[in-house]
Design a protein around this motif. Structure first.
Motif, PDB file in Angstrom:
ATOM      1  N   VAL A   1     -20.278   6.785  -5.679  1.00 16.62           N
ATOM      2  CA  VAL A   1     -20.232   5.493  -6.366  1.00 16.62           C
ATOM      3  C   VAL A   1     -21.647   4.919  -6.366  1.00 16.62           C
ATOM      4  N   TYR A   2     -22.205   4.715  -7.564  1.00 16.81           N
ATOM      5  CA  TYR A   2     -23.560   4.181  -7.661  1.00 16.81           C
ATOM      6  C   TYR A   2     -23.567   2.660  -7.598  1.00 16.81           C
TER       7      TYR A   2
ATOM      8  N   LEU B   1     -15.715  10.733  -0.687  1.00 13.51           N
ATOM      9  CA  LEU B   1     -16.292   9.623  -1.436  1.00 13.51           C
ATOM     10  C   LEU B   1     -17.526   9.091  -0.727  1.00 13.51           C
ATOM     11  N   ASP B   2     -18.642   9.037  -1.443  1.00 10.23           N
ATOM     12  CA  ASP B   2     -19.866   8.400  -0.951  1.00 10.23           C
ATOM     13  C   ASP B   2     -20.132   7.144  -1.771  1.00 10.23           C
ATOM     14  N   ILE B   3     -20.801   6.160  -1.153  1.00  9.10           N
ATOM     15  CA  ILE B   3     -21.079   4.901  -1.839  1.00  9.10           C
ATOM     16  C   ILE B   3     -22.542   4.534  -1.623  1.00  9.10           C
TER      17      ILE B   3
ATOM     18  N   HIS C   1     -24.532   0.363  -9.584  1.00  9.39           N
ATOM     19  CA  HIS C   1     -24.174  -0.416 -10.762  1.00  9.39           C
ATOM     20  C   HIS C   1     -22.672  -0.409 -11.042  1.00  9.39           C
ATOM     21  N   GLU C   2     -21.903   0.432 -10.336  1.00  7.08           N
ATOM     22  CA  GLU C   2     -20.475   0.533 -10.598  1.00  7.08           C
ATOM     23  C   GLU C   2     -19.709  -0.601  -9.920  1.00  7.08           C
ATOM     24  N   ASP C   3     -18.755  -1.205 -10.663  1.00  7.06           N
ATOM     25  CA  ASP C   3     -17.875  -2.192 -10.058  1.00  7.06           C
ATOM     26  C   ASP C   3     -16.554  -1.517  -9.678  1.00  7.06           C
ATOM     27  N   PHE C   4     -15.615  -2.309  -9.188  1.00  6.38           N
ATOM     28  CA  PHE C   4     -14.341  -1.749  -8.732  1.00  6.38           C
ATOM     29  C   PHE C   4     -13.610  -0.998  -9.836  1.00  6.38           C
ATOM     30  N   GLU C   5     -13.459  -1.628 -10.994  1.00  2.02           N
ATOM     31  CA  GLU C   5     -12.681  -1.021 -12.070  1.00  2.02           C
ATOM     32  C   GLU C   5     -13.303   0.285 -12.547  1.00  2.02           C
ATOM     33  N   THR C   6     -14.640   0.325 -12.653  1.00  2.00           N
ATOM     34  CA  THR C   6     -15.320   1.548 -13.091  1.00  2.00           C
ATOM     35  C   THR C   6     -15.080   2.685 -12.109  1.00  2.00           C
ATOM     36  N   SER C   7     -15.263   2.400 -10.822  1.00  3.49           N
ATOM     37  CA  SER C   7     -15.103   3.436  -9.801  1.00  3.49           C
ATOM     38  C   SER C   7     -13.659   3.898  -9.705  1.00  3.49           C
ATOM     39  N   ALA C   8     -12.717   2.956  -9.742  1.00  8.29           N
ATOM     40  CA  ALA C   8     -11.297   3.313  -9.654  1.00  8.29           C
ATOM     41  C   ALA C   8     -10.882   4.170 -10.839  1.00  8.29           C
ATOM     42  N   SER C   9     -11.373   3.833 -12.030  1.00 11.39           N
ATOM     43  CA  SER C   9     -11.035   4.602 -13.229  1.00 11.39           C
ATOM     44  C   SER C   9     -11.564   6.023 -13.139  1.00 11.39           C
ATOM     45  N   ILE C  10     -12.774   6.183 -12.604  1.00  9.19           N
ATOM     46  CA  ILE C  10     -13.353   7.523 -12.440  1.00  9.19           C
ATOM     47  C   ILE C  10     -12.516   8.349 -11.461  1.00  9.19           C
ATOM     48  N   LEU C  11     -12.104   7.750 -10.363  1.00  9.06           N
ATOM     49  CA  LEU C  11     -11.308   8.473  -9.367  1.00  9.06           C
ATOM     50  C   LEU C  11      -9.959   8.896  -9.939  1.00  9.06           C
ATOM     51  N   ILE C  12      -9.369   8.047 -10.756  1.00 11.07           N
ATOM     52  CA  ILE C  12      -8.096   8.393 -11.388  1.00 11.07           C
ATOM     53  C   ILE C  12      -8.269   9.584 -12.329  1.00 11.07           C
TER      54      ILE C  12
END
Length: 231
Positions: free
Chosen positions: A113-114, A146-148, A116-127
Motif C-alpha cells: 500500500v503506497y 501486506l506491506d504499508i 497516496h492510497e486511501d482506504f477505498e483504493t487499497s481495499a478495492s485492490i485487495l478484493i
C-alpha cells in the motif's frame, strides 16, 4: 473395534451422504486419527469420504487437521441448508476444486500500500487480487502478505485508513477467504476452513448515506462491505 452402525449412520446423515471433501456420493466412514494410533470410534473422529478421497488423503498424517476442518465445515453447511434433513429437490454438485485445498503448498498474494492510497483504493485492490486468485487457482490455500508505506501518525501508529484496512477490513472481512494474513499490525492464521465462494461483485462504501442511495438505486447487490467514516 470399528465404528458402530449408529455412528456410521449419524456421520453419513450429517454429511448428507456425501464426501466431506469432494461432495461425491457413496461414502465410507474414515478414522481421522487411525485406530492404530489411538483413534476412537466416536463421531468426533469420523469423516465420510468417497473411495477416491480416502485413497488420496486418508492415509496422509499431514492432512488430518484439514480433513477435520472440512468435515466440520460441511456438517455445518448441511445443517444450515437442510436443517439436518436431506432435500432431494436440491441436488448437491460434486466439488472437484476442493482437492486444491488439500495440496501442501498454497499461493501467496503480496501487496504494498503506497502513501497516496486511501482506504477505498487499497481495499478495492485487495478484493481484485482475491477474485483473480480464486479464478486462476480455484480453492488453493491463499496467504496474504501486506506491506504499508507511510500512513503513520505522530505517535508512530497507523492513520485511520490503514488501521481500518488491517483491523476491520482484512481481519473482519477478508480473513474468511484466506488461510492466513500477514500485515504490519498482526499476523493471523484462519482457524476455520478458508471460504472459496468469493463474490463476483463487492462494493466498498465508506459513507452510510451513500450506501442508502446506492441500495435504493440498485437493489441487487451480491455483497456490500460498509465501513462508516468518522464524523
Amino acid at each position: 473395534m470399528a465404528f458402530s452402525e449408529k455412528v456410521k449412520n449419524e456421520a453419513k446423515r450429517r454429511a448428507c451422504f456425501r464426501c466431506v471433501i469432494c461432495h461425491e456420493k457413496f461414502v465410507e466412514i474414515h478414522h481421522i486419527i487411525p485406530q492404530a494410533e489411538g483413534g476412537d470410534d466416536t463421531i468426533e473422529n469420523a469423516a465420510p469420504l468417497c473411495a477416491s478421497c480416502h485413497d488420496l488423503f486418508g492415509g496422509n498424517p499431514e492432512k488430518r487437521k484439514q480433513i477435520r476442518e472440512m468435515r466440520d465445515y460441511w456438517f455445518d453447511l448441511i445443517e444450515q441448508r437442510f436443517n439436518g434433513e436431506i432435500n432431494i429437490l436440491e441436488p448437491i454438485q460434486k466439488d472437484e476444486n476442493n482437492f486444491n485445498m488439500l495440496k501442501s503448498k498454497g499461493i501467496v498474494i503480496y501487496h504494498v500500500v503506497y502513501e497516496h492510497e486511501d482506504f477505498e483504493t487499497s481495499a478495492s485492490i485487495l478484493i481484485k487480487l482475491l477474485q483473480n486468485a480464486q479464478k486462476r487457482f480455484p480453492n488453493y490455500k491463499r496467504h496474504l502478505y501486506l506491506d504499508i508505506e507511510g500512513h503513520k501518525v505522530k505517535s508512530g501508529g497507523f492513520d485511520q485508513d490503514m488501521f481500518e484496512l488491517q483491523s476491520d477490513f482484512s481481519l473482519g472481512f477478508l480473513m474468511h477467504f484466506f488461510t492466513s494474513i500477514h500485515m504490519p499490525l498482526v499476523g493471523v492464521e484462519n482457524n476455520k476452513v478458508q471460504l472459496n465462494n468469493v463474490p463476483e461483485e463487492i462494493s466498498i462504501i465508506s459513507d452510510e448515506k451513500e450506501l442508502v442511495k446506492k441500495m435504493r438505486k440498485e437493489s441487487k447487490y451480491k455483497h456490500i462491505v460498509v465501513y462508516p467514516t468518522e464524523e
